[in-house]
Motif scaffolding. Structure first.
Motif, short mmCIF file in Angstrom:
data_model
loop_
_atom_site.label_atom_id
_atom_site.label_comp_id
_atom_site.label_asym_id
_atom_site.label_seq_id
_atom_site.Cartn_x
_atom_site.Cartn_y
_atom_site.Cartn_z
N ILE A 10 -17.62 -5.92 -32.98
CA ILE A 10 -16.76 -4.34 -33.79
C ILE A 10 -16.16 -4.08 -31.42
O ILE A 10 -16.81 -3.88 -30.92
N ILE A 43 -14.19 -7.71 -35.85
CA ILE A 43 -13.83 -6.57 -36.68
C ILE A 43 -13.01 -5.87 -35.46
O ILE A 43 -13.39 -5.03 -34.64
N SER A 65 -11.73 -10.15 -38.75
CA SER A 65 -11.31 -9.10 -40.33
C SER A 65 -10.60 -7.50 -39.64
O SER A 65 -10.67 -7.60 -38.44
N TYR A 67 -9.59 -3.18 -39.79
CA TYR A 67 -9.55 -2.32 -40.54
C TYR A 67 -8.82 -1.10 -39.80
O TYR A 67 -8.13 -0.29 -39.34
N PHE A 76 -17.58 -2.67 -44.90
CA PHE A 76 -18.46 -3.94 -44.06
C PHE A 76 -19.98 -4.15 -44.02
O PHE A 76 -20.57 -5.08 -43.26
#
Length: 365
Positions: A10, A43, A65, A67, A76
């Motif tokens: 992340i 992410i 991905s 967000y 997730f």
């Protein structure tokens, strides 16, 4: 035989290199990990600046991905809980909130990758907790640091890190190499504007440019104020995508490395640009900080400048053979110790030592 690991990152951004060095750092590391068979998911927050400037929207080395806000990170949860390790990076928007939400999911291994460690520590010392709170440092099984040396001791002793490990930036050796193009600039610099770096850039590049008006110089990077007085012989490139970096470095007689003030104070903080330029065998003129000679020895693989006069002397009096010797020595050292593959092996070794890839377990945060 060890099985491949599944790792969730992340981070700030891997999709866009505009105005940040995090993307190239993550790309090199993750390409190294992917080449060794590990399963990766990155992410990142979908923010307008990066969304408008994505130069790698579909990376071949990981699932990517997005967000919208900190609360949405819960989408997730299944992948976060099942991964062998979750590595959350510095400068993630609303990082405090994201850290708390991920910690509550109790990932098998929860790690932090600080690509800005001295800046982070200075901010925490001032009571600023924009993307990481001091109380959260002990949450992480491993605190990976962009900086090594004494910084690691301080992270454990003064900030409560369970385990601090150096994880320097790295370079993608397949993409960064000399191109053989003709020299276009005497001296160049690649980096986003930073107020604390600008005085050093003035001393090591702009002043030499003013002193040598018949020679060409170049500065590439975004976010520079419009009121900077650029000499007429300094070319400006607002943004240079990573695929153009090798050509950029290869067309310079020398390149400048300039380090942020907090990182100079901390020491042991080599930037990704340092490794990229070295991989292209471009001789580097750098500011001076503790630990740099452990990466590239002074006079052998790098030149360390204290003033404008030294830079002008090297530009005017160095021979082609001397420059080639310095550039090739730096390249040899970086290809041996600082590639994405080398860094990936370091990361995986520490993750496995901490229990990744073995039996799954539950732990309280």
């Amino acid at each position: 035989m060890n099985r491949p690991l599944s790792i969730v990152f992340i981070g700030l951004s891997v999709s866009s290199s505009w105005g940040n060095g995090h993307a190239t750092t993550y790309r090199s590391l993750m390409r190294g990990l992917a080449s060794q068979g590990h399963e990766l998911h990155f992410i990142e927050r979908d923010v307008p600046w990066y969304a408008e400037h994505r130069d790698l929207p579909d990376p071949e080395f990981c699932k990517l991905s997005y967000y919208e806000n900190a609360d949405e990170i819960t989408r997730f949860e299944k992948e976060i809980v099942s991964a062998d390790a979750v590595i959350l990076g510095s400068y993630v928007p609303d990082g405090q909130l994201v850290i708390d939400r991920v910690a509550r999911m109790q990932p098998r291994l929860f790690c932090f990758y600080d690509i800005d460690t001295p800046v982070t520590m200075a901010a925490l010392d001032r009571g600023e907790e924009t993307f990481l709170a001091r109380r959260q440092v002990p949450f992480f099984d491993i605190y990976y640091s962009f900086s090594g040396g004494e910084v690691l001791t301080r992270l454990e002793r003064d900030y409560g890190a369970q385990r601090a490990e150096a994880l320097y930036c790295s370079v993608d050796a397949e993409r960064y190499r000399p191109t053989g193009e003709a020299i276009e600039w005497e001296l160049g610099y690649l980096g986003t504007y930073s107020p604390d770096r600008q005085p050093v850039l003035d001393r090591l590049l702009l002043e030499p440019a003013r002193a040598l008006p018949d020679r060409k110089f170049v500065v590439a990077g975004s976010q520079y104020p419009k009121d900077i007085d650029w000499p007429d012989n300094v070319d400006r490139i607002d943004h240079l995508p990573p695929e153009e970096h090798p050509s950029f470095y290869s067309r310079q007689k020398f390149t400048v490395n300039v380090t942020r003030a907090d990182m100079v104070a901390a020491g042991w903080s080599p930037s990704v640009r340092l490794f990229e330029a070295a991989a292209c065998a471009t001789p580097i003129i750098s500011d001076r900080w503790r630990g740099i000679e452990e990466v590239l020895p002074e006079g052998e693989a790098i030149l360390l400048a204290d003033d404008t006069r030294q830079v002008i002397d090297w530009l005017c009096n160095s021979t082609r053979e001397e420059r080639a010797a310095i550039g090739n020595s730096a390249r040899d050292r970086v290809l041996k110790n600082h590639t994405g593959e080398a860094r990936a092996r370091e990361l995986v070794a520490t993750l496995r030592d901490a229990g990744a890839g073995t039996s799954h377990y539950a732990k309280a945060v």
